[in-house]
Write a protein that holds these residues in place. Structure first.
Motif, PDB file in Angstrom:
ATOM      1  N   LEU A  30      32.530  34.728  46.528  1.00  0.00           N
ATOM      2  CA  LEU A  30      33.094  35.578  45.478  1.00  0.00           C
ATOM      3  C   LEU A  30      34.569  35.860  45.765  1.00  0.00           C
ATOM      4  N   ASP A  31      34.882  36.074  47.019  1.00  0.00           N
ATOM      5  CA  ASP A  31      36.289  36.320  47.361  1.00  0.00           C
ATOM      6  C   ASP A  31      37.149  35.119  46.990  1.00  0.00           C
ATOM      7  N   ARG A  32      36.614  33.950  47.250  1.00  0.00           N
ATOM      8  CA  ARG A  32      37.396  32.757  46.912  1.00  0.00           C
ATOM      9  C   ARG A  32      37.569  32.645  45.415  1.00  0.00           C
ATOM     10  N   ARG A  33      36.531  32.959  44.699  1.00  0.00           N
ATOM     11  CA  ARG A  33      36.647  32.937  43.249  1.00  0.00           C
ATOM     12  C   ARG A  33      37.735  33.899  42.795  1.00  0.00           C
ATOM     13  N   ALA A  34      37.763  35.057  43.403  1.00  0.00           N
ATOM     14  CA  ALA A  34      38.755  36.064  43.017  1.00  0.00           C
ATOM     15  C   ALA A  34      40.162  35.496  43.145  1.00  0.00           C
ATOM     16  N   VAL A  35      40.389  34.756  44.204  1.00  0.00           N
ATOM     17  CA  VAL A  35      41.714  34.168  44.389  1.00  0.00           C
ATOM     18  C   VAL A  35      42.076  33.272  43.212  1.00  0.00           C
ATOM     19  N   ARG A  36      41.138  32.434  42.822  1.00  0.00           N
ATOM     20  CA  ARG A  36      41.404  31.544  41.692  1.00  0.00           C
ATOM     21  C   ARG A  36      41.663  32.331  40.418  1.00  0.00           C
ATOM     22  N   LEU A  37      40.897  33.346  40.226  1.00  0.00           N
ATOM     23  CA  LEU A  37      41.052  34.133  39.006  1.00  0.00           C
ATOM     24  C   LEU A  37      42.433  34.769  38.956  1.00  0.00           C
ATOM     25  N   GLU A  38      42.872  35.282  40.091  1.00  0.00           N
ATOM     26  CA  GLU A  38      44.204  35.879  40.134  1.00  0.00           C
ATOM     27  C   GLU A  38      45.255  34.855  39.738  1.00  0.00           C
TER      28      GLU A  38
END
Lengths: 198, 198
Positions: free
Chosen positions: A123-131
């Motif tokens: 999920l943290d990695r996804r957050a990076v992409r979303l940002e």
DNA sequence: TCTATCATGTAACCAGTTACATGATTTT
DNA sequence: AAAATCATGTAACTGGTTACATGATAGA
């Protein structure tokens, strides 16, 4: 009659609503106006869509030109029926939210397969992409505004960003809850022991 | 090898990950566990999907039974390769947001076709539907919680609601901006004069 | 038991994707 | 002008949907 207008069909009608043109020109404009950001259009599908629309009488060939030794190009125009169909379909799309199946929803529903620590990490990695996406969109919007586009021309970008922000918020909160132990679970059987890539 | 696992494929693998079964049983469980809320599965597609998975070696037939005079039923089990594929695909889906094309985004991008007043009206109607959905989901969540489900089992519903709320907020704000004249535009040519249904 | 409905599977179809083909244009 | 790339269209394939078929079950 026949099947409901697809999003790509609507896009084609929207172009022909302004003036008649041949499929290749549609393709150009779809790129130029970034229509391909809201409708998926993969080279070949356009010709299919045009053929179908013609079969359904929503558009019709008005002229066929030929330059050099290239294959003929057929110019199409929207019909009265086509205008009606496009109008009414657009209204439907705006008025009724319809069932869609976003991948992330399904992925979340299987979150319980994974060990909580790994879930949080993903999920943290996804957050990076979303940002990153969010930032990219923000600059695009800013630039287009500077070029003097009206807000109504950008509204779908605005919405897309609203969605992204909401997803980002959710993903962050969820990851936090997992990392702080406010939410846990035991993954079932063999959800994998020997996998530890960075 | 071959093409990437589709959402339906992943769903099938997830079921077979627990125990072998035949396609019809999958269908049952998909309904029972409400998997069909996150993956679109239209009767026929399941058999297709199973066939494909078998061809790719991600599942394999382990037994074929027959009761009465009905057609044979083949029971399938997941293979080691199938587990690996499912695991890795799930991780991808969580980790990388991928491009999707929600219909409402495209519809919004054509908002400028309609006269502002009508646009606002349609958005208001959409808002009503969104509220209804939200309420429905909320009661489902409440009920399932009372039945003692863990939060991780409901997480995709939670997310879906977050998305709905964000869309609702956006739609309301947009409609307000239009109704108060904070946002206007002139619709082009023939976006319809003689249509005034209630 | 006749009929209507449900269970279960198959097959024809449809929209969209990818791979290919051919002609044009640019680069060297 | 040969080679590489781009423009443009066609056709084979794929995943999914819908319509159909057959057998089973329940209601009149």
């Amino acid at each position: 009659m026949s099947r409901p207008l697809t999003p790509l069909g609507l896009a084609v009608l929207s172009l022909l609503g302004k003036e008649p043109m041949h499929p290749y020109e549609m393709q150009q404009r779809i790129r130029d106006y970034s229509i391909d950001h809201v409708v998926k259009v993969a080279h070949g599908s356009l010709y299919h869509a045009v053929e179908r629309l013609a079969r359904q009488g929503l558009i019709e060939p008005v002229e066929t030109t030929r330059e050099g030794r290239r294959p003929e190009r057929t110019v199409y125009a929207i019909t009265e029926q086509g205008r009606d169909e496009a109008d009414s379909r657009l209204r439907e799309f705006l008025r009724y939210p319809l069932e869609e199946y976003p991948i992330f929803d399904m992925a979340l529903s299987f979150l319980g397969w994974l060990p909580p620590e790994e879930a949080a990490q993903l999920l943290d990695r996804r957050a990076v992409r979303l940002e990153a996406k969010l930032a990219a969109h923000d600059t695009v919007i800013a630039n287009l505004m500077k070029q003097g586009l009206e807000r109504v021309q950008l509204i779908e970008l605005e919405f897309c960003n609203a969605r992204l922000r909401s997803e980002l918020e959710f993903v962050r909160a969820l990851s936090d809850d997992i990392k702080n132990g406010r939410m846990t679970w035991r993954p079932p059987g063999r959800t994998n022991g020997e996998n530890n890539d960075t």
